[in-house]
Design a protein around this motif. Structure first.
Motif, PDB file in Angstrom:
ATOM      1  N   GLY A 199       0.795  -1.215   0.000  1.00 25.59           N
ATOM      2  CA  GLY A 199       0.000   0.000   0.000  1.00 25.59           C
ATOM      3  C   GLY A 199       0.827   1.266   0.000  1.00 25.59           C
ATOM      4  N   SER A 200       2.137   1.153  -0.187  1.00 24.68           N
ATOM      5  CA  SER A 200       3.000   2.327  -0.151  1.00 24.68           C
ATOM      6  C   SER A 200       2.703   3.261  -1.316  1.00 24.68           C
ATOM      7  CB  SER A 200       4.471   1.910  -0.191  1.00 24.68           C
ATOM      8  OG  SER A 200       4.835   1.224   0.979  1.00 24.68           O
ATOM      9  N   ILE A 201       2.872   4.549  -1.058  1.00 20.80           N
ATOM     10  CA  ILE A 201       2.749   5.566  -2.094  1.00 20.80           C
ATOM     11  C   ILE A 201       4.158   6.010  -2.442  1.00 20.80           C
ATOM     12  CG2 ILE A 201       1.875   7.865  -2.650  1.00 20.80           C
ATOM     13  CD1 ILE A 201      -0.316   7.366  -0.520  1.00 20.80           C
ATOM     14  N   VAL A 202       4.549   5.825  -3.694  1.00 22.74           N
ATOM     15  CA  VAL A 202       5.902   6.147  -4.125  1.00 22.74           C
ATOM     16  C   VAL A 202       5.859   7.346  -5.051  1.00 22.74           C
ATOM     17  CG1 VAL A 202       7.982   5.302  -5.268  1.00 22.74           C
ATOM     18  CG2 VAL A 202       6.553   3.722  -3.954  1.00 22.74           C
ATOM     19  N   VAL A 231       8.677   7.978  -0.214  1.00 19.36           N
ATOM     20  CA  VAL A 231       7.834   6.802  -0.004  1.00 19.36           C
ATOM     21  C   VAL A 231       7.011   7.006   1.261  1.00 19.36           C
ATOM     22  CG1 VAL A 231       7.767   4.311   0.399  1.00 19.36           C
ATOM     23  CG2 VAL A 231       9.485   5.278  -1.139  1.00 19.36           C
ATOM     24  N   LEU A 232       5.693   6.885   1.138  1.00 19.01           N
ATOM     25  CA  LEU A 232       4.797   6.977   2.284  1.00 19.01           C
ATOM     26  C   LEU A 232       4.123   5.631   2.489  1.00 19.01           C
ATOM     27  CD1 LEU A 232       4.594   9.883   0.620  1.00 19.01           C
ATOM     28  CD2 LEU A 232       2.970  10.409   2.431  1.00 19.01           C
ATOM     29  N   THR A 233       4.068   5.182   3.721  1.00 14.70           N
ATOM     30  CA  THR A 233       3.377   3.947   4.060  1.00 14.70           C
ATOM     31  C   THR A 233       2.187   4.303   4.939  1.00 14.70           C
ATOM     32  OG1 THR A 233       5.506   2.799   4.046  1.00 14.70           O
ATOM     33  CG2 THR A 233       3.635   1.628   4.999  1.00 14.70           C
ATOM     34  N   PRO A 234       0.993   4.393   4.354  1.00 13.54           N
ATOM     35  CA  PRO A 234      -0.179   4.849   5.114  1.00 13.54           C
ATOM     36  C   PRO A 234      -0.495   4.003   6.337  1.00 13.54           C
ATOM     37  CG  PRO A 234      -0.613   4.936   2.758  1.00 13.54           C
ATOM     38  CD  PRO A 234       0.693   4.221   2.922  1.00 13.54           C
ATOM     39  N   GLU A 235      -0.316   2.684   6.228  1.00 13.76           N
ATOM     40  CA  GLU A 235      -0.691   1.808   7.340  1.00 13.76           C
ATOM     41  C   GLU A 235       0.126   2.113   8.595  1.00 13.76           C
ATOM     42  OE1 GLU A 235      -1.017  -2.963   8.405  1.00 13.76           O
ATOM     43  OE2 GLU A 235      -0.716  -2.297   6.336  1.00 13.76           O
TER      44      GLU A 235
END
Length: 243
Positions: free
Chosen positions: A125-128, A133-137
């Motif tokens: 679910g990472s946003i790259v 890199v963002l990991t929302p969880e």
């Protein structure tokens, strides 16, 4: 596993490239058009750009990718003169090969590029967004592999912008999504958080203020001689300072 995007019109060449990358342990995928390459570039760790996409020139593709992210680009040039090599580098390529190149050399260059710009591991679910890199969880943020500490609202704002780096997000939408407020809070609330994010990201142009419209992710290039500009012609003014 590093993600490689192959932008190649010729199907035989594309299959050979993607198969070669996969045998080396890469997660390789293929697109045909330059538009697709631009759209997918922020989601991968390396772009391999074929001779000429069907819809855009290689220079246009590189320029558009550079407006969105700093993913390494390896390109193929038809002519191998000093002028062509210079044009390739100025367009935003990190490395280039002449047409008729050896796949082994391309793979070697790819591995060198990925050592210089190592991918950051994240969950599905990472946003790259380029080096970001963002990991929302887990609400973790990494920039060039380095962990950043953000407040809850800073993370929510950055996530909203990074979901689609090319899209300008209006102030009203930011207030509604991040603060659950229909523009009831002062605009200065957004400006304060944008300013803080710019400082933590280390780039004044990491977030652009499209005057009178909203905000979007900007260049990751700190070269002041190439000011960031919005994609398309609909925005004539870009305010790079916090307003």
């Amino acid at each position: 596993m590093a993600r490689v995007l192959v932008a190649e019109v010729e199907s035989v060449e594309a299959i050979a490239l993607t198969d070669s990358f996969r045998r080396r342990g890469f997660d390789a995928s293929r697109v045909v058009t330059g538009t697709e390459a631009v759209r997918e570039a922020a989601r991968v760790d390396l772009v391999v750009l074929g001779v000429e996409p069907v819809d855009l020139s290689s220079r246009e593709v590189c320029a558009l990718i550079r407006r969105r992210c700093a993913v390494p680009i390896i390109g193929v040039v038809v002519r191998h003169t000093s002028l062509d090599r210079r044009a390739a580098l100025e367009a935003g390529m990190d490395a280039y090969l002449p047409a008729g190149y050896c796949i082994g050399e391309l793979l070697a260059r790819a591995e060198v590029s990925l050592r210089r710009f190592p991918p950051v591991a994240g969950d599905a679910g990472s946003i790259v967004c380029g080096p970001l890199v963002l990991t929302p969880e887990s609400r973790e943020v990494f920039l060039h592999g380095r962990s950043l500490t953000l407040t809850r609202k800073e993370f929510d704002l950055l996530r909203l912008l990074a979901d689609d780096p090319s899209r300008v997000v209006s102030r009203r939408e930011i207030m509604a999504e991040v603060w659950a407020d229909d523009y009831g809070l002062a605009n200065r609330t957004i400006d304060t958080h944008v300013s803080s994010l710019r400082q933590k990201l280390g780039y004044q142009r990491a977030i652009l203020n499209i005057r009178g419209v909203g905000f979007r992710i900007g260049w990751w290039d700190d070269d002041s001689s190439n000011p960031a500009e919005p994609v398309g012609d609909q925005f004539s003014t870009v305010d790079l300072q916090t307003r």
